[in-house]
Design an enzyme around this catalytic site. Sequence first.
Site, short mmCIF file in Angstrom:
data_model
loop_
_atom_site.label_atom_id
_atom_site.label_comp_id
_atom_site.label_asym_id
_atom_site.label_seq_id
_atom_site.Cartn_x
_atom_site.Cartn_y
_atom_site.Cartn_z
N GLU A 47 33.66 -21.13 -21.80
CA GLU A 47 34.97 -21.17 -22.47
C GLU A 47 36.10 -21.11 -21.42
O GLU A 47 37.13 -21.77 -21.56
CB GLU A 47 35.14 -19.98 -23.43
CG GLU A 47 34.10 -19.90 -24.54
CD GLU A 47 32.87 -19.10 -24.16
OE1 GLU A 47 32.36 -19.24 -23.03
OE2 GLU A 47 32.39 -18.33 -25.01
N CYS B 218 35.31 -13.51 -23.22
CA CYS B 218 35.82 -14.84 -23.56
C CYS B 218 36.62 -14.80 -24.86
O CYS B 218 37.56 -15.58 -25.04
CB CYS B 218 34.68 -15.83 -23.69
SG CYS B 218 33.92 -16.16 -22.10
N ASP C 240 -5.27 -20.95 -2.71
CA ASP C 240 -4.41 -22.14 -2.53
C ASP C 240 -3.23 -21.88 -1.59
O ASP C 240 -2.59 -22.82 -1.13
CB ASP C 240 -3.82 -22.60 -3.87
CG ASP C 240 -4.89 -23.03 -4.85
OD1 ASP C 240 -6.05 -23.07 -4.45
OD2 ASP C 240 -4.56 -23.32 -6.01
N LEU D 208 5.22 -22.10 -4.12
CA LEU D 208 5.85 -21.89 -5.44
C LEU D 208 7.35 -22.20 -5.41
O LEU D 208 8.13 -21.58 -6.14
CB LEU D 208 5.60 -20.46 -5.96
CG LEU D 208 4.13 -20.01 -6.00
CD1 LEU D 208 4.03 -18.55 -6.47
CD2 LEU D 208 3.30 -20.90 -6.91
N ARG E 178 10.50 -27.66 -3.23
CA ARG E 178 10.77 -28.54 -2.08
C ARG E 178 10.82 -30.02 -2.43
O ARG E 178 11.40 -30.81 -1.69
CB ARG E 178 9.77 -28.27 -0.94
CG ARG E 178 8.32 -28.51 -1.31
CD ARG E 178 7.37 -27.82 -0.35
NE ARG E 178 5.98 -27.96 -0.80
CZ ARG E 178 5.44 -27.21 -1.73
NH1 ARG E 178 6.14 -26.27 -2.32
NH2 ARG E 178 4.18 -27.39 -2.08
N LEU F 207 -3.72 -17.59 -16.91
CA LEU F 207 -3.25 -18.38 -18.06
C LEU F 207 -3.93 -17.91 -19.35
O LEU F 207 -3.27 -17.73 -20.38
CB LEU F 207 -3.55 -19.87 -17.83
CG LEU F 207 -2.68 -20.56 -16.78
CD1 LEU F 207 -3.35 -21.82 -16.24
CD2 LEU F 207 -1.31 -20.89 -17.37
N1 LIG Z 1 -5.36 -26.96 -11.68
C1 LIG Z 1 -4.38 -26.10 -11.78
O1 LIG Z 1 -3.39 -26.34 -12.46
C2 LIG Z 1 -4.47 -24.79 -11.06
C3 LIG Z 1 -3.36 -23.96 -10.97
C4 LIG Z 1 -3.46 -22.74 -10.32
C5 LIG Z 1 -4.69 -22.38 -9.78
N2 LIG Z 1 -5.74 -23.22 -9.87
C6 LIG Z 1 -7.05 -22.83 -9.30
O2 LIG Z 1 -7.53 -21.75 -10.07
C7 LIG Z 1 -8.34 -20.94 -9.22
C8 LIG Z 1 -7.98 -19.51 -9.45
O3 LIG Z 1 -8.13 -19.19 -10.82
P1 LIG Z 1 -8.79 -17.83 -11.26
O4 LIG Z 1 -8.92 -17.82 -12.73
O5 LIG Z 1 -10.01 -17.60 -10.44
O6 LIG Z 1 -7.76 -16.76 -10.74
P2 LIG Z 1 -6.22 -16.36 -10.96
O7 LIG Z 1 -5.88 -16.42 -12.39
O8 LIG Z 1 -5.39 -17.06 -9.98
O9 LIG Z 1 -6.31 -14.87 -10.49
C9 LIG Z 1 -7.20 -14.01 -11.17
C10 LIG Z 1 -7.09 -12.66 -10.57
O10 LIG Z 1 -5.81 -12.13 -10.79
C11 LIG Z 1 -5.93 -10.84 -11.34
N3 LIG Z 1 -5.73 -10.99 -12.79
C12 LIG Z 1 -5.28 -12.07 -13.45
N4 LIG Z 1 -5.22 -11.84 -14.77
C13 LIG Z 1 -5.67 -10.59 -14.94
C14 LIG Z 1 -5.86 -9.79 -16.08
N5 LIG Z 1 -5.55 -10.22 -17.30
N6 LIG Z 1 -6.35 -8.57 -15.93
C15 LIG Z 1 -6.66 -8.12 -14.70
N7 LIG Z 1 -6.47 -8.83 -13.58
C16 LIG Z 1 -6.00 -10.06 -13.70
C17 LIG Z 1 -7.36 -10.42 -11.02
O11 LIG Z 1 -7.38 -9.99 -9.67
P3 LIG Z 1 -8.40 -8.86 -9.15
O12 LIG Z 1 -9.75 -9.46 -9.32
O13 LIG Z 1 -7.99 -8.65 -7.72
O14 LIG Z 1 -8.20 -7.66 -9.99
C18 LIG Z 1 -8.10 -11.71 -11.17
O15 LIG Z 1 -9.31 -11.76 -10.51
C19 LIG Z 1 -8.11 -21.39 -7.82
O16 LIG Z 1 -9.26 -22.06 -7.37
C20 LIG Z 1 -6.98 -22.35 -7.90
O17 LIG Z 1 -7.14 -23.43 -7.01
C21 LIG Z 1 -5.66 -24.41 -10.49
#
Ligand SMILES: NC(=O)c1ccc[n+]([C@@H]2O[C@H](COP(=O)([O-])OP(=O)(O)OC[C@H]3O[C@@H](n4cnc5c(N)ncnc54)[C@H](OP(=O)(O)O)[C@@H]3O)[C@@H](O)[C@H]2O)c1
Length: 343
Positions: A46, A80, A202, A206, A209, A292
Amino acid sequence: MLRCIELGKNGLGSTYPNPMVGSVIVTNNTIIGEGFTSAYGGNHAEVNAINSVSDKSLLKSATIYVSLEPCSHYGKTPPCADLIIKNKIKKIVIGCFDPHEKVAGKGIQKLRDAGCDVEVQILEKECRTHHKRFLTFHEKKRPYIILKWAETLDGFIAPDKNLRKKNPEPFWITNKKSRQLVHQWRAEEHAILVGTNTVLEDNPKLDVRDWQGNSPIRIVIDNHLKITKVHNVFDGSVKTFVLNSIKESTNSNENIEFLKLDFKNNLAQEICSVLYLKNIVSLIVEGGAKTLQSFIDANLWDEARIFRGNNMFEKGLKAPKIKGNKHSEQKIKQDTLTTYRND
Ligand SMILES: NC(=O)c1ccc[n+]([C@@H]2O[C@H](COP(=O)([O-])OP(=O)(O)OC[C@H]3O[C@@H](n4cnc5c(N)ncnc54)[C@H](OP(=O)(O)O)[C@@H]3O)[C@@H](O)[C@H]2O)c1
């Protein structure tokens, strides 16, 4: 009002935690002033609209349109509503109410008490959609949450670990154009979240760029403090929150801030609560699968944007499973981008 929304979009990504409001001033069916919210700390829409009117004597016969209820409180800038009254604008047309606890109808009341004619809820649905991030934050007391990932044709988010060991180069699922679009999305949101394994495997930056604008605040889950200084998220270039169960920062002005969470509780809910306290209005969750899936299982998401590439991994980490209303599907070269809404 549609012009207000169009103008407001200019603020996307720079106004957080403020809303990206648009405003238009009209007299005799002619637009005599326009404005949108400046970057955080600057003018509200505004103010910019009123400042843009060259002949201020026209204001007393003008109507001001604004996508969100004008504020009534002192923040970084004065109210405002007071400015509108001071400039003797008699008619105010508002898109939607502002649920911010310091406003919540008080802006409208102040204008009406001063004798202004105030019309509310004009193109309300469109204005609420435009202000979805800000409204979700104040109404649901959590950030607006966008889930994003890329999966292969056979439904994997990451290749088999052994394959990765043999080839340490990144395995891209999507093409360059899709990846650039992701950088644009990052510039639009207040913060970005990834899980521990994604940082360790990876080493993502984040940032934005491949686009322009602000890089979002980085948020990493790191329960046991496994992430080290060699990882890009600790380069200090962007404010970064480290969600963990061990330590809490004493100085919140430092670029890397440690926030202690109770990992025994529903983690997605815990994250939402802590980010609300930190005034984070929107969040893009970029993986990995476990992170996720935590948000999906807790039903704490608003949009999902899923790329399907044109390749297969055959073995690896399965992509999350989601149910929602399919909103759109489009081709980005050979990739398919499908979006879902959780409403
Ligand atoms: N294609 C894509 O879009 C994409 C995007 C991103 C990543 N990636 C790939 O995904 C892989 C990683 O995925 P990921 O599922 O193994 O791991 P992540 O989601 O990156 O990390 C998981 C870790 O984070 C912590 N965490 C996450 N959520 C949690 C929860 N609800 N409760 C407790 N702890 C939690 C834990 O750590 P602690 O075990 O230390 O407790 C768990 O082991 C990589 O290989 C990466 O390259 C792909």
